[in-house]
Scaffold this motif. Sequence first.
Motif, PDB file in Angstrom:
ATOM      1  N   VAL A  40       0.856  -1.190   0.000  1.00  0.00           N
ATOM      2  CA  VAL A  40       0.000   0.000   0.000  1.00  0.00           C
ATOM      3  C   VAL A  40       0.889   1.236   0.000  1.00  0.00           C
ATOM      4  CG1 VAL A  40      -1.895   1.211   1.128  1.00  0.00           C
ATOM      5  CG2 VAL A  40      -1.718  -1.275   1.331  1.00  0.00           C
ATOM      6  N   GLY A  41       0.789   2.053  -1.051  1.00  0.00           N
ATOM      7  CA  GLY A  41       1.593   3.264  -1.125  1.00  0.00           C
ATOM      8  C   GLY A  41       2.870   3.052  -1.916  1.00  0.00           C
ATOM      9  N   ASP A  42       3.730   4.061  -1.875  1.00  0.00           N
ATOM     10  CA  ASP A  42       4.933   4.048  -2.708  1.00  0.00           C
ATOM     11  C   ASP A  42       6.205   4.279  -1.901  1.00  0.00           C
ATOM     12  OD1 ASP A  42       4.462   6.646  -2.012  1.00  0.00           O
ATOM     13  OD2 ASP A  42       4.307   7.428  -4.058  1.00  0.00           O
ATOM     14  N   ASP A  43       6.229   3.786  -0.667  1.00  0.00           N
ATOM     15  CA  ASP A  43       7.434   3.913   0.143  1.00  0.00           C
ATOM     16  C   ASP A  43       8.586   3.169  -0.534  1.00  0.00           C
ATOM     17  OD1 ASP A  43       8.859   4.470   2.781  1.00  0.00           O
ATOM     18  OD2 ASP A  43       9.024   2.295   2.642  1.00  0.00           O
ATOM     19  N   PRO A  44       9.696   3.835  -0.834  1.00  0.00           N
ATOM     20  CA  PRO A  44      10.799   3.203  -1.579  1.00  0.00           C
ATOM     21  C   PRO A  44      11.379   1.977  -0.878  1.00  0.00           C
ATOM     22  CG  PRO A  44      11.067   5.591  -1.546  1.00  0.00           C
ATOM     23  CD  PRO A  44       9.953   5.273  -0.596  1.00  0.00           C
ATOM     24  N   ALA A  45      11.572   2.071   0.422  1.00  0.00           N
ATOM     25  CA  ALA A  45      12.157   0.939   1.155  1.00  0.00           C
ATOM     26  C   ALA A  45      11.236  -0.276   1.103  1.00  0.00           C
ATOM     27  CB  ALA A  45      12.429   1.337   2.601  1.00  0.00           C
ATOM     28  N   SER A  46       9.943  -0.052   1.291  1.00  0.00           N
ATOM     29  CA  SER A  46       8.990  -1.157   1.236  1.00  0.00           C
ATOM     30  C   SER A  46       8.972  -1.786  -0.150  1.00  0.00           C
ATOM     31  CB  SER A  46       7.588  -0.666   1.610  1.00  0.00           C
ATOM     32  OG  SER A  46       7.536  -0.283   2.972  1.00  0.00           O
ATOM     33  N   ALA A  47       9.056  -0.949  -1.181  1.00  0.00           N
ATOM     34  CA  ALA A  47       9.066  -1.455  -2.558  1.00  0.00           C
ATOM     35  C   ALA A  47      10.284  -2.343  -2.802  1.00  0.00           C
ATOM     36  CB  ALA A  47       9.040  -0.288  -3.548  1.00  0.00           C
ATOM     37  N   VAL A  48      11.427  -1.958  -2.257  1.00  0.00           N
ATOM     38  CA  VAL A  48      12.640  -2.770  -2.394  1.00  0.00           C
ATOM     39  C   VAL A  48      12.465  -4.112  -1.702  1.00  0.00           C
ATOM     40  CG1 VAL A  48      15.059  -2.962  -1.732  1.00  0.00           C
ATOM     41  CG2 VAL A  48      14.208  -0.829  -2.696  1.00  0.00           C
ATOM     42  N   ASP A  66       1.466  -9.684  -7.452  1.00  0.00           N
ATOM     43  CA  ASP A  66       1.879  -8.398  -6.893  1.00  0.00           C
ATOM     44  C   ASP A  66       0.690  -7.434  -6.879  1.00  0.00           C
ATOM     45  OD1 ASP A  66       3.358  -6.303  -5.957  1.00  0.00           O
ATOM     46  OD2 ASP A  66       4.375  -5.882  -7.850  1.00  0.00           O
ATOM     47  N   TYR A  67       0.232  -7.090  -5.684  1.00  0.00           N
ATOM     48  CA  TYR A  67      -0.862  -6.139  -5.526  1.00  0.00           C
ATOM     49  C   TYR A  67      -0.282  -4.822  -5.023  1.00  0.00           C
ATOM     50  CZ  TYR A  67      -4.055 -10.157  -5.854  1.00  0.00           C
ATOM     51  OH  TYR A  67      -4.734 -11.278  -6.272  1.00  0.00           O
ATOM     52  N   GLN A  68      -0.254  -3.818  -5.873  1.00  0.00           N
ATOM     53  CA  GLN A  68       0.222  -2.485  -5.498  1.00  0.00           C
ATOM     54  C   GLN A  68      -0.966  -1.534  -5.544  1.00  0.00           C
ATOM     55  OE1 GLN A  68       3.874  -1.094  -7.323  1.00  0.00           O
ATOM     56  NE2 GLN A  68       4.489  -3.173  -7.863  1.00  0.00           N
ATOM     57  N   ILE A  69      -1.275  -0.950  -4.406  1.00  0.00           N
ATOM     58  CA  ILE A  69      -2.459  -0.092  -4.331  1.00  0.00           C
ATOM     59  C   ILE A  69      -2.076   1.272  -3.745  1.00  0.00           C
ATOM     60  CG2 ILE A  69      -4.045  -2.049  -4.184  1.00  0.00           C
ATOM     61  CD1 ILE A  69      -4.185  -1.722  -1.231  1.00  0.00           C
ATOM     62  N   PRO A  70      -2.842   2.307  -4.094  1.00  0.00           N
ATOM     63  CA  PRO A  70      -2.485   3.677  -3.683  1.00  0.00           C
ATOM     64  C   PRO A  70      -2.551   3.880  -2.171  1.00  0.00           C
ATOM     65  CG  PRO A  70      -4.095   3.690  -5.487  1.00  0.00           C
ATOM     66  CD  PRO A  70      -4.016   2.285  -4.991  1.00  0.00           C
ATOM     67  N   THR A  71      -1.818   4.878  -1.711  1.00  0.00           N
ATOM     68  CA  THR A  71      -1.768   5.210  -0.283  1.00  0.00           C
ATOM     69  C   THR A  71      -3.146   5.558   0.265  1.00  0.00           C
ATOM     70  OG1 THR A  71       0.478   6.077  -0.558  1.00  0.00           O
ATOM     71  CG2 THR A  71      -0.708   6.741   1.425  1.00  0.00           C
ATOM     72  N   ASP A  72      -3.968   6.241  -0.546  1.00  0.00           N
ATOM     73  CA  ASP A  72      -5.271   6.702  -0.053  1.00  0.00           C
ATOM     74  C   ASP A  72      -6.370   5.654  -0.170  1.00  0.00           C
ATOM     75  OD1 ASP A  72      -5.529   6.673  -2.786  1.00  0.00           O
ATOM     76  OD2 ASP A  72      -6.176   8.762  -2.998  1.00  0.00           O
ATOM     77  N   THR A  73      -5.997   4.411  -0.414  1.00  0.00           N
ATOM     78  CA  THR A  73      -6.980   3.326  -0.455  1.00  0.00           C
ATOM     79  C   THR A  73      -7.689   3.224   0.895  1.00  0.00           C
ATOM     80  OG1 THR A  73      -5.695   2.086  -2.075  1.00  0.00           O
ATOM     81  CG2 THR A  73      -7.291   0.832  -0.771  1.00  0.00           C
ATOM     82  N   ALA A  74      -8.995   3.060   0.848  1.00  0.00           N
ATOM     83  CA  ALA A  74      -9.772   2.951   2.080  1.00  0.00           C
ATOM     84  C   ALA A  74      -9.540   1.593   2.746  1.00  0.00           C
ATOM     85  CB  ALA A  74     -11.257   3.134   1.789  1.00  0.00           C
ATOM     86  N   GLN A  75      -9.722   1.570   4.061  1.00  0.00           N
ATOM     87  CA  GLN A  75      -9.565   0.332   4.823  1.00  0.00           C
ATOM     88  C   GLN A  75     -10.427  -0.784   4.238  1.00  0.00           C
ATOM     89  OE1 GLN A  75      -7.962   0.051   8.135  1.00  0.00           O
ATOM     90  NE2 GLN A  75      -8.707  -1.967   8.698  1.00  0.00           N
ATOM     91  N   GLY A  76     -11.682  -0.465   3.944  1.00  0.00           N
ATOM     92  CA  GLY A  76     -12.600  -1.471   3.418  1.00  0.00           C
ATOM     93  C   GLY A  76     -12.151  -2.034   2.079  1.00  0.00           C
ATOM     94  N   GLN A  77     -11.553  -1.186   1.252  1.00  0.00           N
ATOM     95  CA  GLN A  77     -11.055  -1.665  -0.042  1.00  0.00           C
ATOM     96  C   GLN A  77      -9.922  -2.666   0.138  1.00  0.00           C
ATOM     97  OE1 GLN A  77     -10.598   2.555  -1.592  1.00  0.00           O
ATOM     98  NE2 GLN A  77     -11.230   1.559  -3.491  1.00  0.00           N
TER      99      GLN A  77
END
Length: 282
Positions: A40-48, A66-77
Amino acid sequence: MVGTRMGGLVVAEEVKKEVILEVDALRARGTTPCLATVLVGDDPASAVYVRNKHKACAQCGIQTKDYQIPTDTAQGQLEGIIEDINNNDKIHGVLVQMPLPEHMDTNNIISKISPKKDVDGLTPYNAGLLVAGRARLVACTPIGIIRMLNYYNIDIEGRHAVIINRSVLVGKPLYHLLLQNNATVTTCHSRTKDIKKICSMADIIITGAGNPDRFVLTRDMIKDDAVVIDVAINRINGKLTGDADYDDIIQKASFVTPVPGGVGPMTVAMLLRNTLMAAKYA
């Protein structure tokens, strides 16, 4: 006498070879283990970290999603995505990369993961099985530490082990694993009084404070021939270090893990092992 460097790479390679053989056997019977990662999000360290896990899976014949989803994704999503993964019979393990954005409830997200696919060993169900001594999927870093101790023929039974960490990722599961191996275990944390005295009595120290401004493990804090396993990762002046002053500690300890190259490779290796186990018992 200078102690022994407890490198994790050689142990991790041993685990990977075992995983490859078992993955090949499973595939011959029509099952290909598959790990889903959720970032969730685009944190560089997490992506590595996620990329490294995918690479390790590929080397062992484990498929990945690989599920990459935006930072503002809602909890329910996010919960819905996890539910879809739980219901997908082709996926055997799911790893939600931490940390999650602040607006999400991490405990609730972890609780949504199917215990059968919980390759991080963090769901309340699997944590309970660990306490009962019946866990099949155990947090990767703690079980990796146990594997390292066994590889280097370090006795656990009857030894006094001190853990400087009380997190659900490391300290708490490691406490139960050491206890199951008949160690006497003491857990220390940021509120512990006279931590130096406690460390000086330990046969095995596993340190994961991760705050070099407040805690550094030095030679005067350990007894002769102690075993020191450093789980912390700190970046100081562009250099990765742990909690322990390695060059100092190894002059007195019998075994010491380096940072990097110590426990880190074992965490990934045991993730592969857990994914395999989840596929075998799906």
